[in-house]
Design a protein around this motif. Structure first.
Motif, PDB file in Angstrom:
ATOM      1  N   GLY A  88     -27.247  -4.719   0.444  1.00 43.33           N
ATOM      2  CA  GLY A  88     -26.755  -5.468   1.592  1.00 43.33           C
ATOM      3  C   GLY A  88     -25.276  -5.220   1.845  1.00 43.33           C
ATOM      4  N   ASP A  89     -24.643  -6.163   2.540  1.00 42.91           N
ATOM      5  CA  ASP A  89     -23.247  -6.000   2.946  1.00 42.91           C
ATOM      6  C   ASP A  89     -22.267  -5.773   1.797  1.00 42.91           C
ATOM      7  N   PRO A  90     -22.357  -6.515   0.687  1.00 45.22           N
ATOM      8  CA  PRO A  90     -21.399  -6.235  -0.401  1.00 45.22           C
ATOM      9  C   PRO A  90     -21.475  -4.794  -0.900  1.00 45.22           C
ATOM     10  N   ARG A  91     -22.677  -4.248  -0.994  1.00 42.41           N
ATOM     11  CA  ARG A  91     -22.822  -2.861  -1.451  1.00 42.41           C
ATOM     12  C   ARG A  91     -22.279  -1.906  -0.394  1.00 42.41           C
ATOM     13  N   ALA A  92     -22.519  -2.209   0.868  1.00 43.46           N
ATOM     14  CA  ALA A  92     -21.994  -1.370   1.943  1.00 43.46           C
ATOM     15  C   ALA A  92     -20.463  -1.394   1.937  1.00 43.46           C
ATOM     16  N   ASP A  93     -19.871  -2.565   1.658  1.00 45.72           N
ATOM     17  CA  ASP A  93     -18.414  -2.659   1.568  1.00 45.72           C
ATOM     18  C   ASP A  93     -17.885  -1.779   0.440  1.00 45.72           C
ATOM     19  N   LEU A  94     -18.585  -1.765  -0.689  1.00 47.09           N
ATOM     20  CA  LEU A  94     -18.166  -0.927  -1.808  1.00 47.09           C
ATOM     21  C   LEU A  94     -18.230   0.547  -1.425  1.00 47.09           C
ATOM     22  N   ARG A  95     -19.319   0.959  -0.771  1.00 45.45           N
ATOM     23  CA  ARG A  95     -19.435   2.366  -0.364  1.00 45.45           C
ATOM     24  C   ARG A  95     -18.302   2.745   0.579  1.00 45.45           C
ATOM     25  N   MET A  96     -17.979   1.885   1.537  1.00 38.71           N
ATOM     26  CA  MET A  96     -16.895   2.203   2.463  1.00 38.71           C
ATOM     27  C   MET A  96     -15.553   2.192   1.736  1.00 38.71           C
ATOM     28  N   GLY A  97     -15.380   1.297   0.762  1.00 37.10           N
ATOM     29  CA  GLY A  97     -14.162   1.286  -0.042  1.00 37.10           C
ATOM     30  C   GLY A  97     -13.993   2.583  -0.816  1.00 37.10           C
ATOM     31  N   LEU A  98     -15.103   3.142  -1.308  1.00 34.57           N
ATOM     32  CA  LEU A  98     -15.052   4.432  -2.005  1.00 34.57           C
ATOM     33  C   LEU A  98     -14.577   5.539  -1.072  1.00 34.57           C
ATOM     34  N   VAL A  99     -15.098   5.540   0.156  1.00 35.45           N
ATOM     35  CA  VAL A  99     -14.686   6.562   1.126  1.00 35.45           C
ATOM     36  C   VAL A  99     -13.198   6.413   1.449  1.00 35.45           C
ATOM     37  N   CYS A 100     -12.781   5.187   1.743  1.00 35.72           N
ATOM     38  CA  CYS A 100     -11.375   4.960   2.114  1.00 35.72           C
ATOM     39  C   CYS A 100     -10.421   5.325   0.982  1.00 35.72           C
ATOM     40  N   THR A 131     -10.932   7.400  -1.467  1.00 39.39           N
ATOM     41  CA  THR A 131     -10.960   8.849  -1.669  1.00 39.39           C
ATOM     42  C   THR A 131     -10.056   9.544  -0.663  1.00 39.39           C
ATOM     43  N   VAL A 132     -10.157   9.151   0.599  1.00 41.09           N
ATOM     44  CA  VAL A 132      -9.313   9.750   1.635  1.00 41.09           C
ATOM     45  C   VAL A 132      -7.840   9.466   1.346  1.00 41.09           C
ATOM     46  N   ALA A 133      -7.531   8.216   0.996  1.00 42.28           N
ATOM     47  CA  ALA A 133      -6.134   7.847   0.729  1.00 42.28           C
ATOM     48  C   ALA A 133      -5.574   8.587  -0.478  1.00 42.28           C
ATOM     49  N   ASN A 134      -6.383   8.750  -1.508  1.00 47.73           N
ATOM     50  CA  ASN A 134      -5.913   9.405  -2.728  1.00 47.73           C
ATOM     51  C   ASN A 134      -5.801  10.918  -2.595  1.00 47.73           C
ATOM     52  N   HIS A 135      -6.450  11.492  -1.616  1.00 48.15           N
ATOM     53  CA  HIS A 135      -6.416  12.948  -1.454  1.00 48.15           C
ATOM     54  C   HIS A 135      -5.794  13.354  -0.131  1.00 48.15           C
ATOM     55  N   SER A 136      -4.874  12.532   0.355  1.00 46.64           N
ATOM     56  CA  SER A 136      -4.180  12.851   1.596  1.00 46.64           C
ATOM     57  C   SER A 136      -3.075  13.867   1.314  1.00 46.64           C
ATOM     58  N   LEU A 137      -2.359  14.251   2.356  1.00 49.28           N
ATOM     59  CA  LEU A 137      -1.277  15.225   2.184  1.00 49.28           C
ATOM     60  C   LEU A 137      -0.135  14.666   1.350  1.00 49.28           C
ATOM     61  N   SER A 138       0.066  13.349   1.398  1.00 50.37           N
ATOM     62  CA  SER A 138       1.115  12.710   0.610  1.00 50.37           C
ATOM     63  C   SER A 138       0.451  11.796  -0.414  1.00 50.37           C
ATOM     64  N   PRO A 139       0.178  12.289  -1.614  1.00 49.69           N
ATOM     65  CA  PRO A 139      -0.517  11.452  -2.597  1.00 49.69           C
ATOM     66  C   PRO A 139       0.252  10.161  -2.887  1.00 49.69           C
ATOM     67  N   PRO A 140      -0.465   9.056  -3.047  1.00 51.43           N
ATOM     68  CA  PRO A 140       0.204   7.781  -3.323  1.00 51.43           C
ATOM     69  C   PRO A 140       0.799   7.765  -4.729  1.00 51.43           C
ATOM     70  N   LYS A 141       1.826   6.945  -4.924  1.00 54.16           N
ATOM     71  CA  LYS A 141       2.430   6.812  -6.248  1.00 54.16           C
ATOM     72  C   LYS A 141       1.443   6.150  -7.203  1.00 54.16           C
ATOM     73  N   LYS A 142       0.657   5.236  -6.672  1.00 55.07           N
ATOM     74  CA  LYS A 142      -0.344   4.545  -7.476  1.00 55.07           C
ATOM     75  C   LYS A 142      -1.703   4.787  -6.810  1.00 55.07           C
ATOM     76  N   PRO A 143      -2.690   5.257  -7.549  1.00 55.74           N
ATOM     77  CA  PRO A 143      -3.991   5.537  -6.932  1.00 55.74           C
ATOM     78  C   PRO A 143      -4.603   4.299  -6.287  1.00 55.74           C
ATOM     79  N   HIS A 144      -5.214   4.506  -5.143  1.00 58.63           N
ATOM     80  CA  HIS A 144      -5.909   3.427  -4.446  1.00 58.63           C
ATOM     81  C   HIS A 144      -7.291   3.254  -5.071  1.00 58.63           C
ATOM     82  N   ASP A 203      -9.260  -2.050  -2.995  1.00 61.93           N
ATOM     83  CA  ASP A 203      -8.088  -2.188  -2.123  1.00 61.93           C
ATOM     84  C   ASP A 203      -8.496  -2.233  -0.651  1.00 61.93           C
ATOM     85  N   TYR A 204      -9.691  -1.761  -0.348  1.00 62.21           N
ATOM     86  CA  TYR A 204     -10.158  -1.678   1.033  1.00 62.21           C
ATOM     87  C   TYR A 204     -11.315  -2.624   1.307  1.00 62.21           C
ATOM     88  N   MET A 205     -11.563  -3.531   0.390  1.00 66.14           N
ATOM     89  CA  MET A 205     -12.649  -4.492   0.550  1.00 66.14           C
ATOM     90  C   MET A 205     -12.066  -5.890   0.716  1.00 66.14           C
TER      91      MET A 205
END
Length: 96
Positions: A30-42, A44-57, A61-63
């Motif tokens: 249901g929705d909680p699992r869908a939120d987790l899947r979208m959090g994984l996508v977000c 991943t994108v944030a951690n592998h952007s052109l400017s890596p974050p100082k602290k991994p996301h 952080d997106y839920m």
């Protein structure tokens, strides 16, 4: 639209509903699992952007409603200050 408990019990036995509730505790759906899947996508994108974050996301952080998040709500007396705080938290927009 979901069904009420009474509607479910008119279609399935109480024991089957109990089994589904137990299964959801082991392997959520249901929705909680869908939120987790979208959090994984977000994250991943944030951690592998052109400017890596100082602290991994992390996915949490997106839920909005994550078991890992223990943030207490911040309620300000001034409605404009509350709006500015929300805008900054969600969009990184500083108050003008």
């Amino acid at each position: 639209m979901g069904k009420t408990v009474a509607q479910l019990l008119s279609e399935i036995e109480s024991s089957e509903l109990t089994e589904w509730l137990a299964f959801d505790q082991i392997e959520p759906f249901g929705d909680p699992r869908a939120d987790l899947r979208m959090g994984l996508v977000c994250s991943t994108v944030a951690n592998h952007s052109l400017s890596p974050p100082k602290k991994p996301h992390r996915p949490s952080d997106y839920m909005l409603f994550s078991p890992e998040r223990q943030d207490k709500p911040v309620l300000l007396q001034d409605p404009k200050a509350q709006s500015d705080l929300i805008r900054q938290a969600l969009f990184g927009v500083k108050p003008s």
